[in-house]
Structure formats: structure tokens, C-alpha cells
Motif scaffolding. Sequence first.
Motif, PDB file in Angstrom:
ATOM      1  N   ARG A 197      26.824 -40.454  24.549  1.00 46.69           N
ATOM      2  CA  ARG A 197      26.000 -39.998  25.800  1.00 46.69           C
ATOM      3  C   ARG A 197      25.539 -41.091  26.903  1.00 46.69           C
ATOM      4  O   ARG A 197      24.469 -42.047  26.157  1.00 46.69           O
ATOM      5  N   ASP A 198      26.275 -41.971  27.607  1.00 48.52           N
ATOM      6  CA  ASP A 198      26.579 -43.201  27.768  1.00 48.52           C
ATOM      7  C   ASP A 198      24.613 -43.475  28.654  1.00 48.52           C
ATOM      8  O   ASP A 198      24.060 -44.311  28.224  1.00 48.52           O
ATOM      9  N   ASP A 199      24.318 -41.933  29.181  1.00 48.74           N
ATOM     10  CA  ASP A 199      22.671 -42.510  29.419  1.00 48.74           C
ATOM     11  C   ASP A 199      21.184 -42.729  29.005  1.00 48.74           C
ATOM     12  O   ASP A 199      20.391 -42.795  29.174  1.00 48.74           O
ATOM     13  N   LEU A 200      21.891 -41.431  27.986  1.00 52.12           N
ATOM     14  CA  LEU A 200      20.913 -41.889  26.531  1.00 52.12           C
ATOM     15  C   LEU A 200      21.131 -43.182  25.770  1.00 52.12           C
ATOM     16  O   LEU A 200      20.142 -42.903  24.898  1.00 52.12           O
ATOM     17  N   GLY A 201      22.168 -43.109  25.564  1.00 56.33           N
ATOM     18  CA  GLY A 201      22.250 -44.463  25.762  1.00 56.33           C
ATOM     19  C   GLY A 201      22.979 -43.965  23.699  1.00 56.33           C
ATOM     20  O   GLY A 201      21.933 -45.170  22.839  1.00 56.33           O
ATOM     21  N   PHE A 202      23.107 -43.138  23.317  1.00 52.59           N
ATOM     22  CA  PHE A 202      23.403 -42.974  21.899  1.00 52.59           C
ATOM     23  C   PHE A 202      25.194 -42.036  22.157  1.00 52.59           C
ATOM     24  O   PHE A 202      25.770 -41.784  22.886  1.00 52.59           O
ATOM     25  N   ARG A 203      25.656 -42.025  20.381  1.00 50.43           N
ATOM     26  CA  ARG A 203      26.656 -41.387  20.578  1.00 50.43           C
ATOM     27  C   ARG A 203      26.752 -40.895  18.861  1.00 50.43           C
ATOM     28  O   ARG A 203      25.987 -40.826  18.236  1.00 50.43           O
ATOM     29  N   LEU A 204      27.376 -39.147  18.728  1.00 48.39           N
ATOM     30  CA  LEU A 204      27.106 -38.667  17.512  1.00 48.39           C
ATOM     31  C   LEU A 204      28.018 -38.005  17.249  1.00 48.39           C
ATOM     32  O   LEU A 204      29.285 -37.569  18.227  1.00 48.39           O
ATOM     33  N   ILE A 205      27.929 -38.077  15.266  1.00 52.19           N
ATOM     34  CA  ILE A 205      29.543 -36.994  15.301  1.00 52.19           C
ATOM     35  C   ILE A 205      28.720 -36.142  13.522  1.00 52.19           C
ATOM     36  O   ILE A 205      28.507 -36.806  13.425  1.00 52.19           O
ATOM     37  N   SER A 206      29.370 -35.008  13.916  1.00 60.36           N
ATOM     38  CA  SER A 206      28.704 -34.448  12.671  1.00 60.36           C
ATOM     39  C   SER A 206      30.161 -33.345  12.076  1.00 60.36           C
ATOM     40  O   SER A 206      31.143 -33.666  12.971  1.00 60.36           O
ATOM     41  N   GLU A 207      29.988 -33.202  10.844  1.00 62.45           N
ATOM     42  CA  GLU A 207      31.124 -32.452  10.467  1.00 62.45           C
ATOM     43  C   GLU A 207      30.603 -31.660   9.536  1.00 62.45           C
ATOM     44  O   GLU A 207      29.023 -31.895   8.765  1.00 62.45           O
ATOM     45  N   ARG A 220      36.686 -35.329   6.012  1.00 59.74           N
ATOM     46  CA  ARG A 220      36.908 -36.571   6.203  1.00 59.74           C
ATOM     47  C   ARG A 220      36.404 -37.542   7.011  1.00 59.74           C
ATOM     48  O   ARG A 220      36.494 -38.939   6.880  1.00 59.74           O
ATOM     49  N   TRP A 221      34.999 -37.161   7.282  1.00 52.08           N
ATOM     50  CA  TRP A 221      34.353 -38.527   8.149  1.00 52.08           C
ATOM     51  C   TRP A 221      32.903 -38.731   7.109  1.00 52.08           C
ATOM     52  O   TRP A 221      32.178 -39.759   8.143  1.00 52.08           O
ATOM     53  N   PHE A 222      32.454 -37.970   6.437  1.00 53.73           N
ATOM     54  CA  PHE A 222      31.608 -38.257   5.717  1.00 53.73           C
ATOM     55  C   PHE A 222      31.741 -38.125   3.757  1.00 53.73           C
ATOM     56  O   PHE A 222      32.910 -37.180   3.945  1.00 53.73           O
ATOM     57  N   TYR A 238      27.837 -41.201   6.259  1.00 53.82           N
ATOM     58  CA  TYR A 238      29.494 -41.120   7.253  1.00 53.82           C
ATOM     59  C   TYR A 238      30.034 -43.016   6.161  1.00 53.82           C
ATOM     60  O   TYR A 238      29.754 -43.168   6.046  1.00 53.82           O
ATOM     61  N   SER A 239      30.924 -41.785   6.601  1.00 59.31           N
ATOM     62  CA  SER A 239      32.608 -43.405   5.870  1.00 59.31           C
ATOM     63  C   SER A 239      32.845 -43.836   7.192  1.00 59.31           C
ATOM     64  O   SER A 239      33.793 -44.438   6.366  1.00 59.31           O
ATOM     65  N   GLY A 240      32.298 -43.778   8.297  1.00 61.15           N
ATOM     66  CA  GLY A 240      33.489 -44.822   9.573  1.00 61.15           C
ATOM     67  C   GLY A 240      34.881 -44.490   9.492  1.00 61.15           C
ATOM     68  O   GLY A 240      35.047 -43.054   9.510  1.00 61.15           O
ATOM     69  N   SER A 241      35.009 -44.960  11.020  1.00 59.63           N
ATOM     70  CA  SER A 241      36.435 -44.930  11.508  1.00 59.63           C
ATOM     71  C   SER A 241      36.797 -43.091  12.456  1.00 59.63           C
ATOM     72  O   SER A 241      37.806 -43.295  13.156  1.00 59.63           O
TER      73      SER A 241
END
Length: 406
Positions: free
Chosen positions: A93-103, A373-375, A390-393
Motif C-alpha cells: 500500500r503505497d498510500d499507507l506507506g507499507f508492504r507486508l508478506i505473510s505465510e 519458505r519465507w519464515f 522473516y527470512s528475507g528475499s
Amino acid sequence: TVLEEERLELGLEIWELSKITMPVIFNEPLSFLQRLTEYMEHTYLIHKASSLSDPVERMQCVAAFAVSAVASQWERTGKPFNPLLGETYELVRDDLGFRLISEQVSHHPPISAFHAEGLNNDFIFHGSIYPKLKFWGKSVEAEPKGTITLELLEHNEAYTWTNPTCCVHNIIVGKLWIEQYGNVEIINHKTGDKCVLNFKPCGLFGKELHKVEGYIQDKSKKKLCALYGKWTECLYSVDPATFDAYKKNDKKNTEEKKNSKQMSTSEESDEMPVPDSESVLIIPGSVLLWRIAPRPPNSAQMYNFTSFAMVLNEVDKDMESVIPKTDCRLRPDIRAMENGEIDQASEEKKRLEEKQRAARKNRSKSEEDWKTRWFHQGPNPYNGAQDWIYSGSYWDRNYFNLPDIY
């Protein structure tokens, strides 16, 4: 039967709901991973906290954010879909100034891990949630085990807390309603300041319905400020002495009311109590920290979604070409339900659950362990609790060897 009555009264027998397959009509068309993302609706409070130089004012904003994170649950009686093992969800969300990933990192017990970051590198917000469900006959209680961590990078500060318990009443008969209760303790690991918030159970006549109150205190337990409001509405801060005097007076008035009309001792009703007044009584000298955004006019016909929740499942052609095939937006049962195809949603849900069971059986035969995969699992760096880091990438968009879960 008498036995069932005893079970309801004593609450001794607790049934684990996670093992029961619920009909799709009890669901809302979102995965629990998407529901978790709703913590981010009021991200402006994190940005505001980052911009403040006073640590107590920062804690006020963090406390307001912690309360706002559960506000979207008000009247949301639909159950989110259980995420499949390996399912993911991303939101930028560019308008709210964040990005999120969940697994979804574990199926038994169900654990969802998430990691959000400010697009201007001002914060990191992460956690892993393991909702422990208890069935009390007339109600379902969800205790959200797992640590939530907010790091304000410019101040080199970290805060940790856990969410209050959420309870859905009248699951068998009557109008469904939700309350949140329990203590939420937010710790600033750099200064030792602590904010203890009490989400109050509604009580016999609903006087306490939705109420939240508490204090920010320093490491020697000196009260620095008081906070009060409703998790469905708003949060204010005020001087602790003013708040305590107001509470004392309020208690006196309540006692007088009690004595003038004898309270009923009949069994507490499960009907939703009507609160004394819909809005919060503002104590003179208070400062507003947060107020909920009004829901869209068609919200009641749309599972009581907020404006934020309504767009969580949107996918366009550009997005479809970059997101991994494990993203919730591509999940056929949720998509069918969103399109109003309830029978198809039900069939797809059943198919996906059976596919997941078969995959687990195959793994146990070959003694192969599931790899997230991601955590990865590890201790929380601030309170040492078991956590998922979070493992990154993920944002490199280099997706290979992803599990075929849909």
C-alpha cells in the motif's frame, strides 16, 4: 440434558474447534492471512509514533495502534477461511506507506507469520499468531497466542505485546455478537516503559461493553498517563490523577445506582447488552489519540467489512503476473464465495482440505518434513518467546519450487 447444562455452567469441558470442518456459510470470503493484514489499517499511527521525539507520546501512538488493530473485528461474525499450509499473502500500500508478506507456517497447530515494513524504512512490524479456540457451548473464544513486535527504526526502539481474547457469543442460537477482553501489556524494551491496557468484559448490564482503559508507566511503575476509550470507537489520553479522580466519582455514582435498584441475580443473559451510551464520555483535558474510520454504507451486506477489508482480495492482471501461486487471491474457494457461488465454494473448500490431507500423508510416508519458505522459527529478539522470523528475499520476486496447494 443435565450433563450438558453442567458443562455449560462449569465450562470444564472445552472442545477444540480447529478439528471440526465448518460449513462454508459460516465463513467470510477472506483467508485468516488477509484478516491479519487488517492490523495495518491505521498504519498512520506508526508513522506518527516515528515522528515524535517524546517516548511517552510514542508509546501513546503505539498503544492506539494496538487498540486499532482489533477494531475491524467489531460485528465481524463471519469466520475467515483457515489458511492452507504454505499459503501466502502480500499487500503493498503505497498510500499507507507499507508492504507486508505473510505465510501459513504450520497447520497443526495453525500458525500464521507476518512481516511488514515501512516503505520509508521507518518501521518493521512482525509477529506470529496461533489462535487457540475454545468452545464454551454458547460461545467461541479465540485466544491469540503469539508475540507482536513493532520496531521504530529511527529511535532504535522495539515494542512487544499480545492481542486480547476475542469471544463470539450466541453461536448456536440468537444474534451473534463479539467482545474482546483481557490485559494487553505493551513493553518498550529500550526505555522500560510499559503500557497496560485492560479490555473489559461487558459485565452484567453492559456498562463496560467495548471499554478499554489503562496506564503508561515507567520502569519504577510511576504512572505517566492514563488511556481510555472503546476498541470499537476511539482512544484518549489524560493525566493519571484526573483519570483516577473521575474513576472514583464514577464508582460512587454506580454504587448509589446499585443501591437504589436491586440488581437481578438471575442467570446472565447471552444477549448482546446495550451499553449505557454509544460514545465515550470525554474527561476534560483529554487528548484524542485515535478514532475509527466509518464503515462504508453497504458494509452490512458485505460481511461488515471495513473499506480496507473490501479491497484485500482484489487482483488485476499486472499483479497476477508477479504474485506467487500460493497467494490467497488465487485460492478458488474464497474466490467462488466472493462471487456468490456458495455451492462451488463449498466443493472447492472440501477439495483443498482433502488435497492438503493427502499431501501430509505422503510426506509422513517418505518421512519428509515440511519446509517453510519465507519464515524460520527462532526466539523473538526482544522477549525471547518462540517466534517466526522473516527470512528475507520475498520481494526479489524469484519464486521457484513453490508447493502446489490449490
